[in-house]
Design a protein around this motif. Structure first.
Motif, PDB file in Angstrom:
ATOM      1  N   ASP A   1     -21.708 -25.767 -16.745  1.00 29.82           N
ATOM      2  CA  ASP A   1     -22.379 -26.905 -16.113  1.00 29.82           C
ATOM      3  C   ASP A   1     -22.764 -26.584 -14.670  1.00 29.82           C
ATOM      4  O   ASP A   1     -23.827 -27.004 -14.191  1.00 29.82           O
ATOM      5  CB  ASP A   1     -21.459 -28.131 -16.130  1.00 29.82           C
ATOM      6  N   LEU A   2     -21.901 -25.865 -13.962  1.00 33.26           N
ATOM      7  CA  LEU A   2     -22.195 -25.528 -12.569  1.00 33.26           C
ATOM      8  C   LEU A   2     -23.408 -24.608 -12.446  1.00 33.26           C
ATOM      9  O   LEU A   2     -24.031 -24.550 -11.380  1.00 33.26           O
ATOM     10  CB  LEU A   2     -20.978 -24.872 -11.918  1.00 33.26           C
ATOM     11  N   ARG A   3     -23.739 -23.919 -13.523  1.00 26.96           N
ATOM     12  CA  ARG A   3     -24.924 -23.045 -13.492  1.00 26.96           C
ATOM     13  C   ARG A   3     -26.222 -23.820 -13.724  1.00 26.96           C
ATOM     14  O   ARG A   3     -27.310 -23.252 -13.643  1.00 26.96           O
ATOM     15  CB  ARG A   3     -24.763 -21.913 -14.519  1.00 26.96           C
ATOM     16  N   ASP A   4     -26.097 -25.111 -14.063  1.00 27.27           N
ATOM     17  CA  ASP A   4     -27.271 -25.967 -14.248  1.00 27.27           C
ATOM     18  C   ASP A   4     -27.071 -27.215 -13.398  1.00 27.27           C
ATOM     19  O   ASP A   4     -26.815 -28.310 -13.907  1.00 27.27           O
ATOM     20  CB  ASP A   4     -27.425 -26.337 -15.730  1.00 27.27           C
ATOM     21  N   PRO A   5     -27.156 -27.054 -12.063  1.00 24.33           N
ATOM     22  CA  PRO A   5     -26.776 -28.154 -11.172  1.00 24.33           C
ATOM     23  C   PRO A   5     -27.607 -29.415 -11.345  1.00 24.33           C
ATOM     24  O   PRO A   5     -27.076 -30.522 -11.235  1.00 24.33           O
ATOM     25  CB  PRO A   5     -26.950 -27.544  -9.775  1.00 24.33           C
ATOM     26  N   GLU A   6     -28.905 -29.283 -11.631  1.00 29.00           N
ATOM     27  CA  GLU A   6     -29.739 -30.474 -11.764  1.00 29.00           C
ATOM     28  C   GLU A   6     -29.268 -31.337 -12.932  1.00 29.00           C
ATOM     29  O   GLU A   6     -29.154 -32.569 -12.809  1.00 29.00           O
ATOM     30  CB  GLU A   6     -31.201 -30.077 -11.939  1.00 29.00           C
ATOM     31  N   ALA A   7     -28.976 -30.702 -14.065  1.00 27.33           N
ATOM     32  CA  ALA A   7     -28.514 -31.456 -15.228  1.00 27.33           C
ATOM     33  C   ALA A   7     -27.150 -32.080 -14.962  1.00 27.33           C
ATOM     34  O   ALA A   7     -26.875 -33.214 -15.375  1.00 27.33           O
ATOM     35  CB  ALA A   7     -28.460 -30.548 -16.456  1.00 27.33           C
ATOM     36  N   LEU A   8     -26.286 -31.356 -14.256  1.00 24.88           N
ATOM     37  CA  LEU A   8     -24.952 -31.871 -13.958  1.00 24.88           C
ATOM     38  C   LEU A   8     -25.035 -33.095 -13.049  1.00 24.88           C
ATOM     39  O   LEU A   8     -24.397 -34.124 -13.310  1.00 24.88           O
ATOM     40  CB  LEU A   8     -24.111 -30.775 -13.306  1.00 24.88           C
TER      41      LEU A   8
ATOM     42  N   GLU B   1     -13.448 -26.537  -7.898  1.00 28.76           N
ATOM     43  CA  GLU B   1     -13.466 -27.927  -7.446  1.00 28.76           C
ATOM     44  C   GLU B   1     -14.254 -28.045  -6.146  1.00 28.76           C
ATOM     45  O   GLU B   1     -15.040 -28.986  -5.953  1.00 28.76           O
ATOM     46  CB  GLU B   1     -12.043 -28.437  -7.248  1.00 28.76           C
ATOM     47  N   SER B   2     -14.054 -27.086  -5.237  1.00 30.77           N
ATOM     48  CA  SER B   2     -14.805 -27.093  -3.978  1.00 30.77           C
ATOM     49  C   SER B   2     -16.300 -26.960  -4.244  1.00 30.77           C
ATOM     50  O   SER B   2     -17.124 -27.675  -3.653  1.00 30.77           O
ATOM     51  CB  SER B   2     -14.335 -25.960  -3.070  1.00 30.77           C
ATOM     52  N   ARG B   3     -16.677 -26.023  -5.128  1.00 32.52           N
ATOM     53  CA  ARG B   3     -18.097 -25.824  -5.436  1.00 32.52           C
ATOM     54  C   ARG B   3     -18.705 -27.089  -6.052  1.00 32.52           C
ATOM     55  O   ARG B   3     -19.834 -27.467  -5.734  1.00 32.52           O
ATOM     56  CB  ARG B   3     -18.265 -24.631  -6.377  1.00 32.52           C
ATOM     57  N   LEU B   4     -17.952 -27.735  -6.932  1.00 29.89           N
ATOM     58  CA  LEU B   4     -18.427 -28.958  -7.565  1.00 29.89           C
ATOM     59  C   LEU B   4     -18.616 -30.059  -6.526  1.00 29.89           C
ATOM     60  O   LEU B   4     -19.619 -30.781  -6.535  1.00 29.89           O
ATOM     61  CB  LEU B   4     -17.422 -29.388  -8.638  1.00 29.89           C
ATOM     62  N   ARG B   5     -17.674 -30.178  -5.605  1.00 28.54           N
ATOM     63  CA  ARG B   5     -17.777 -31.207  -4.567  1.00 28.54           C
ATOM     64  C   ARG B   5     -19.000 -30.979  -3.682  1.00 28.54           C
ATOM     65  O   ARG B   5     -19.713 -31.916  -3.326  1.00 28.54           O
ATOM     66  CB  ARG B   5     -16.503 -31.211  -3.721  1.00 28.54           C
ATOM     67  N   VAL B   6     -19.251 -29.714  -3.321  1.00 29.49           N
ATOM     68  CA  VAL B   6     -20.416 -29.395  -2.493  1.00 29.49           C
ATOM     69  C   VAL B   6     -21.706 -29.724  -3.231  1.00 29.49           C
ATOM     70  O   VAL B   6     -22.636 -30.314  -2.665  1.00 29.49           O
ATOM     71  CB  VAL B   6     -20.393 -27.916  -2.066  1.00 29.49           C
ATOM     72  N   LEU B   7     -21.757 -29.374  -4.500  1.00 31.98           N
ATOM     73  CA  LEU B   7     -22.955 -29.648  -5.290  1.00 31.98           C
ATOM     74  C   LEU B   7     -23.256 -31.146  -5.301  1.00 31.98           C
ATOM     75  O   LEU B   7     -24.406 -31.568  -5.102  1.00 31.98           O
ATOM     76  CB  LEU B   7     -22.737 -29.129  -6.718  1.00 31.98           C
ATOM     77  N   LEU B   8     -22.231 -31.958  -5.504  1.00 29.87           N
ATOM     78  CA  LEU B   8     -22.429 -33.410  -5.526  1.00 29.87           C
ATOM     79  C   LEU B   8     -22.801 -33.934  -4.141  1.00 29.87           C
ATOM     80  O   LEU B   8     -23.657 -34.816  -4.007  1.00 29.87           O
ATOM     81  CB  LEU B   8     -21.171 -34.101  -6.048  1.00 29.87           C
ATOM     82  N   ALA B   9     -22.167 -33.372  -3.107  1.00 34.02           N
ATOM     83  CA  ALA B   9     -22.464 -33.821  -1.740  1.00 34.02           C
ATOM     84  C   ALA B   9     -23.912 -33.529  -1.372  1.00 34.02           C
ATOM     85  O   ALA B   9     -24.577 -34.347  -0.725  1.00 34.02           O
ATOM     86  CB  ALA B   9     -21.519 -33.152  -0.759  1.00 34.02           C
ATOM     87  N   LEU B  10     -24.421 -32.384  -1.778  1.00 31.76           N
ATOM     88  CA  LEU B  10     -25.808 -32.036  -1.474  1.00 31.76           C
ATOM     89  C   LEU B  10     -26.792 -32.933  -2.220  1.00 31.76           C
ATOM     90  O   LEU B  10     -27.963 -33.020  -1.849  1.00 31.76           O
ATOM     91  CB  LEU B  10     -26.066 -30.563  -1.808  1.00 31.76           C
ATOM     92  N   ALA B  11     -26.310 -33.581  -3.282  1.00 32.01           N
ATOM     93  CA  ALA B  11     -27.143 -34.535  -4.022  1.00 32.01           C
ATOM     94  C   ALA B  11     -26.977 -35.949  -3.482  1.00 32.01           C
ATOM     95  O   ALA B  11     -27.499 -36.905  -4.060  1.00 32.01           O
ATOM     96  CB  ALA B  11     -26.783 -34.490  -5.505  1.00 32.01           C
ATOM     97  N   GLY B  12     -26.221 -36.084  -2.380  1.00 32.80           N
ATOM     98  CA  GLY B  12     -26.047 -37.390  -1.767  1.00 32.80           C
ATOM     99  C   GLY B  12     -24.883 -38.186  -2.306  1.00 32.80           C
ATOM    100  O   GLY B  12     -24.751 -39.384  -2.009  1.00 32.80           O
TER     101      GLY B  12
END
Length: 292
Positions: A275-282, A196-207
């Motif tokens: 999905d986390l391994r393909d961050p752009e698509a996610l 969940e933390s990794r997912l939140r960071v990924l989304l945060a870095l995308a704005g």
């Protein structure tokens, strides 16, 4: 074949092999028997002891010079964030600048400045303070993993955000200070799992700025569900879907929960490890769901 020799003095102990041989407790050949487990070069443990972080720390202490301290994820484990260390990872050790030590297989040794204010004793083990431990992780680890660690440390009350922010009031030239500040900004103690933390960071870095562990309520104010990450204005939930959700009983509960969310006007984007391994698509999928 006779059972291996297990002297009473060594049962339940972690010890230096050379000491056991010098005292006549074991022969070099006996050290190689199934009664003992080699932790590091020259350091052994009773094989009946669990192969866990605590036993490996006991072994590391037999090798560390007096000025060395436990640090990093091992120090976090000592401070109570036990999920941040595991037996598959090396024990983290820091030594003051100018002290020669290592390399040692099974230990991760760093030579760093260690002011006395950054060193404490926890359960008779010398380690970096809670704040220094958190900042070391924030400086040294990749951003997502640093945030995972900070989420746990904040949730366990090992350190507070105010303590971290005070410690970060250092000149910008300090080692890794910019990375540490970003990690502290992104940290949130409400996270309930590393993914969940990794997912939140990924989304945060995308704005994108989802709300962690958001409670969804119906029009009457009744409880509907608590979701991992939420965009309340768009009534969109983003949920990390771990393998355990595939269990038959859990699957039925998840479907009932999804039906309640749908009835309340919410949509859900489910995310898996793949999905986390393909961050752009996610990110594209979440953005499309927000726009729709």
């Amino acid at each position: 074949m006779p059972p291996p020799l297990r002297p009473e003095r060594l049962r339940g102990r972690v010890f230096r092999g050379a000491d056991a041989v010098r005292l006549g407790l074991l022969t070099p050949a006996a050290l190689r028997s199934s009664a003992w487990r080699r932790l590091y070069r020259g350091v052994y443990a009773d094989a009946a002891l669990p192969d866990d972080v605590g036993v490996r720390v006991r072994g590391a202490l037999l090798l560390m010079p007096p000025a060395a301290v436990l640090s990093g994820r091992t120090a976090a484990w000592l401070h109570g964030a036990v999920e941040l260390a595991d037996t598959a990872a090396p024990v983290d050790v820091s030594v003051p600048t100018g002290v020669r030590f290592g390399p040692v297989a099974g230990l991760r040794v760093r030579q760093v400045a260690l002011p006395s204010t950054d060193v404490v004793e926890v359960r008779t083990r010398r380690c970096t303070s809670a704040t220094r431990t958190a900042l070391d992780l924030a400086r040294d680890e990749p951003l997502a993993e640093a945030v995972v660690a900070l989420d746990v440390l904040l949730a366990r009350d090992v350190v507070t955000r105010a303590e971290l922010q005070h410690a970060l009031a250092a000149p910008p030239s300090s080692r890794g200070i910019r990375r540490a500040r970003r990690a502290v900004e992104l940290a949130d103690p409400r996270a309930e799992s590393p993914q969940e933390s990794r997912l939140r960071v990924l989304l945060a870095l995308a704005g994108l700025t989802p709300v962690p562990q958001y409670t969804v309520r119906d029009a009457e104010g009744g409880f509907v569900a608590r979701v991992d990450l939420a965009f309340p204005d768009q009534r969109l939930a983003v949920e990390y879907d771990g393998a355990w959700h595939g269990a038959p009983q859990q699957l039925a509960r998840d479907r009932r929960r999804l039906n309640r969310l749908t009835a309340a006007g919410w949509r859900v984007v489910f995310v898996t490890a793949a999905d986390l391994r393909d961050p752009e698509a996610l990110v594209a999928r979440v953005v499309a769901a927000l726009r729709s």
